[in-house]
Motif scaffolding. Structure first.
Motif, PDB file in Angstrom:
ATOM      1  N   SER A  22       0.832  -1.209   0.000  1.00 16.71           N
ATOM      2  CA  SER A  22       0.000   0.000   0.000  1.00 16.71           C
ATOM      3  C   SER A  22       0.865   1.258   0.000  1.00 16.71           C
ATOM      4  O   SER A  22       0.523   2.268  -0.638  1.00 16.71           O
ATOM      5  CB  SER A  22      -0.922   0.011   1.224  1.00 16.71           C
ATOM      6  N   GLU A  25       2.118   1.716  -3.468  1.00 15.31           N
ATOM      7  CA  GLU A  25       1.002   2.128  -4.322  1.00 15.31           C
ATOM      8  C   GLU A  25       0.692   3.613  -4.135  1.00 15.31           C
ATOM      9  O   GLU A  25       0.481   4.357  -5.111  1.00 15.31           O
ATOM     10  CB  GLU A  25      -0.226   1.290  -3.991  1.00 15.31           C
ATOM     11  N   GLY A 104       1.814   0.298 -11.156  1.00 16.85           N
ATOM     12  CA  GLY A 104       0.387   0.092 -10.964  1.00 16.85           C
ATOM     13  C   GLY A 104       0.016  -1.360 -11.186  1.00 16.85           C
ATOM     14  O   GLY A 104      -0.718  -1.977 -10.385  1.00 16.85           O
ATOM     15  N   THR A 105       0.563  -1.951 -12.248  1.00 20.23           N
ATOM     16  CA  THR A 105       0.316  -3.368 -12.543  1.00 20.23           C
ATOM     17  C   THR A 105       1.017  -4.276 -11.532  1.00 20.23           C
ATOM     18  O   THR A 105       0.454  -5.279 -11.069  1.00 20.23           O
ATOM     19  CB  THR A 105       0.802  -3.701 -13.961  1.00 20.23           C
ATOM     20  N   LYS A 108      -0.860  -4.422  -8.288  1.00 23.04           N
ATOM     21  CA  LYS A 108      -2.072  -5.247  -8.436  1.00 23.04           C
ATOM     22  C   LYS A 108      -1.741  -6.730  -8.340  1.00 23.04           C
ATOM     23  O   LYS A 108      -2.460  -7.513  -7.677  1.00 23.04           O
ATOM     24  CB  LYS A 108      -2.731  -4.944  -9.776  1.00 23.04           C
ATOM     25  N   ARG A 111      -1.033  -7.667  -4.739  1.00 23.83           N
ATOM     26  CA  ARG A 111      -2.269  -7.778  -3.966  1.00 23.83           C
ATOM     27  C   ARG A 111      -2.970  -9.118  -4.245  1.00 23.83           C
ATOM     28  O   ARG A 111      -3.537  -9.734  -3.335  1.00 23.83           O
ATOM     29  CB  ARG A 111      -3.200  -6.615  -4.298  1.00 23.83           C
ATOM     30  N   ASP A 112      -2.889  -9.568  -5.501  1.00 21.18           N
ATOM     31  CA  ASP A 112      -3.457 -10.877  -5.826  1.00 21.18           C
ATOM     32  C   ASP A 112      -2.713 -11.990  -5.081  1.00 21.18           C
ATOM     33  O   ASP A 112      -3.338 -12.948  -4.583  1.00 21.18           O
ATOM     34  CB  ASP A 112      -3.382 -11.136  -7.333  1.00 21.18           C
TER      35      ASP A 112
END
Length: 294
Positions: A22, A25, A104-105, A108, A111-112
């Protein structure tokens, strides 16, 4: 079988990983926005400078030769700097902005990975709870207990494997993040240094072009433009005629240094008194002559 310490450890670990992701991000997103604005403003500065170059060139065409030449040369150098600025913008977009945007990718995907680990840990916790319930309800049914233990074992293995993968993933994420941020800002500094080094060289030439403008020569050109050739010709004729008239009139006047020119007011007064005395003497002589005749 008490696995509460492992659950707490995993929960703390998951929270720490989520905070790290986070944090990246949030701050990478802000850096991306600010750098994009920086690049846009740099591009707008280039466009404004192009307009300035155009106006300088237009103005130069209206000026005297030396000023025109100096301004034209300055405009060329300023235009060259904008070419370097274009290269600066393109390199910043490719080597600084794009790598930041790619996070950004990356975030993500991380997070997955965290969700997958949390899901595996949740399944393990559920199987643990299920086993405890089975033991309490059917303490003598070894078949059901054995089946529940097998389910728990599979869930535990899956959770352990997922945890190891998550640790490796987040470790690689941290290592890549540090390497990438170093590379991104190293590229930023290199691009800026290259632009300013080139600009300094060109600005030095531009400075010399402006310093070399000969204002005295241009001032003479400007003064000459105030008196066109036909006006100067007429002025010369008038001056020649005036000189000729002066020479002719000067020949009839007493020469400088003559007696008339050298008389002072005192001399003129003295001469006037002498003339009056002479007149009185002549009158006295005439009176005596009349007495003798009588």
């Amino acid at each position: 079988m008490n696995r509460l310490p492992d659950v707490r450890t995993r929960d703390n670990q998951a929270q720490q990983i989520q905070d790290a992701v986070s944090n990246v991000e949030k701050h990478f997103g802000l850096l991306c926005q600010l750098l994009a604005a920086y690049i846009r403003k740099t591009a707008r500065l280039r466009d404004k400078a192009d307009s300035l170059v155009k106006e300088i060139s237009i103005y130069a065409d209206t000026e005297t030769p030396n000023l025109k030449r100096g301004l034209k040369s300055f405009a060329v150098e300023l235009a060259n700097i904008q070419d370097y600025r274009t290269a600066q913008v393109e390199r910043l977009e490719a080597k600084v902005l794009e790598p930041l945007k790619s996070y950004g990718t990356i975030v993500k995907l991380k997070r997955d990975d965290i969700k997958a680990a949390l899901l595996a840990w949740s399944r393990e916790s559920k199987q643990m709870a299920q086993l405890e319930k089975t033991r309490q309800r059917n303490p003598s049914d070894r078949h059901i207990i054995s089946q529940a233990e097998s389910e728990l074992q599979r869930a535990t293995m899956d959770a352990t494997r997922t945890s190891q993968q998550l640790e490796e993933t987040i470790d690689n994420f941290e290592r890549s993040k540090m390497k990438d941020i170093k590379k991104i800002f190293t590229e930023f500094i290199t691009i800026e240094m290259a632009f300013h080094a080139k600009s300094l060289e060109v600005y030095t030439n531009a400075y010399q072009h402006i310093k070399d403008i000969d204002e005295d020569e241009d001032l003479e050109v400007f003064r000459s433009s105030l008196h066109p050739p036909e006006y100067l010709s007429r002025l010369g004729i008038v001056r020649a005629n005036s000189k000729s008239s002066f020479d002719k009139s000067g020949s009839t006047k007493p020469m400088p240094g003559s007696f008339q020119n050298q008389q002072t007011p005192n001399n003129r007064r003295k001469n006037q008194l002498e003339d009056e005395v002479d007149d009185d003497e002549e009158e006295d002589g005439d009176d005596e002559h009349d007495d003798d005749e009588h």
